[in-house]
Motif scaffolding. Structure first.
Motif, PDB file in Angstrom:
ATOM      1  N   ARG A  71      -1.994 -11.095  10.462  1.00 20.79           N
ATOM      2  CA  ARG A  71      -2.850 -11.400   9.312  1.00 20.79           C
ATOM      3  C   ARG A  71      -2.635 -10.357   8.222  1.00 20.79           C
ATOM      4  N   SER A  72      -3.036 -10.695   7.009  1.00 19.89           N
ATOM      5  CA  SER A  72      -2.877  -9.777   5.887  1.00 19.89           C
ATOM      6  C   SER A  72      -4.193  -9.052   5.621  1.00 19.89           C
ATOM      7  N   ALA A  74      -5.815  -9.225   3.030  1.00 19.00           N
ATOM      8  CA  ALA A  74      -6.697 -10.148   2.314  1.00 19.00           C
ATOM      9  C   ALA A  74      -7.718 -10.758   3.271  1.00 19.00           C
ATOM     10  N   GLY A 100      -2.198  -3.333  -0.631  1.00 16.40           N
ATOM     11  CA  GLY A 100      -2.068  -4.627  -1.292  1.00 16.40           C
ATOM     12  C   GLY A 100      -2.638  -5.723  -0.415  1.00 16.40           C
ATOM     13  N   PRO A 101      -3.131  -6.802  -1.014  1.00 23.81           N
ATOM     14  CA  PRO A 101      -3.719  -7.867  -0.209  1.00 23.81           C
ATOM     15  C   PRO A 101      -2.717  -8.582   0.686  1.00 23.81           C
ATOM     16  N   ASP A 102      -1.434  -8.508   0.362  1.00 21.97           N
ATOM     17  CA  ASP A 102      -0.433  -9.201   1.177  1.00 21.97           C
ATOM     18  C   ASP A 102       0.193  -8.314   2.247  1.00 21.97           C
ATOM     19  N   GLU A 103      -0.273  -7.082   2.376  1.00 22.35           N
ATOM     20  CA  GLU A 103       0.286  -6.189   3.394  1.00 22.35           C
ATOM     21  C   GLU A 103      -0.185  -6.602   4.778  1.00 22.35           C
ATOM     22  N   SER A 104       0.715  -6.516   5.735  1.00 25.37           N
ATOM     23  CA  SER A 104       0.432  -6.915   7.110  1.00 25.37           C
ATOM     24  C   SER A 104      -0.457  -5.882   7.794  1.00 25.37           C
TER      25      SER A 104
END
Length: 129
Positions: A71-72, A74, A100-104
């Motif tokens: 999941r990210s 976010a 960042g919201p897209d970081e794993s």
């Protein structure tokens, strides 16, 4: 030709015939394809995240959550926005930087874990910077 040459020539004939294999019958080949299917990959590892409020931001319960590593960030932000009933929330990794919201989650966990937990601080306004 000498006797040795003729024997070696006749010996190579049957060996080459044994090396060539006929394809299996159609029914057997279908069965082989079904049995040689690659198993699905294991489910992603769950990661423990400790949620720490900053300043006067209310704390959430539970303060330790387990989330799938694929999941990210976010998803973590969405969880906190829902719990805090807020339109925005700022997340910080170890009170240092805002991911960042897209970081794993798994990547951040591998890099910044402390005692097998990822420490994520949160607040409603910008706290650092």
């Amino acid at each position: 030709m000498s006797d040795l040459e003729s024997e070696s020539a006749s010996d190579s004939g049957p060996e080459s015939e044994n090396d060539v294999r006929a394809p299996p019958p159609l029914a057997a080949s279908v069965l082989l394809e079904k049995t040689s299917i690659v198993p699905p990959p294991p489910p992603p590892e769950k990661v423990s995240i400790r949620l720490v409020s900053i300043g006067s931001t209310p704390s959430v319960s539970p303060n330790v959550i387990r989330i799938s590593g694929d999941r990210s960030m976010a998803a973590v932000g969405q969880f906190l926005r829902k719990r805090l009933r807020s339109k925005s929330v700022h997340l910080y990794i170890q009170n240092t930087f805002e991911p960042g919201p897209d970081e794993s989650v798994q990547d951040l966990f591998n890099l910044f874990k402390t005692k097998n937990e990822l420490i994520v601080s949160y607040c409603l306004q910008v706290a650092f910077g």
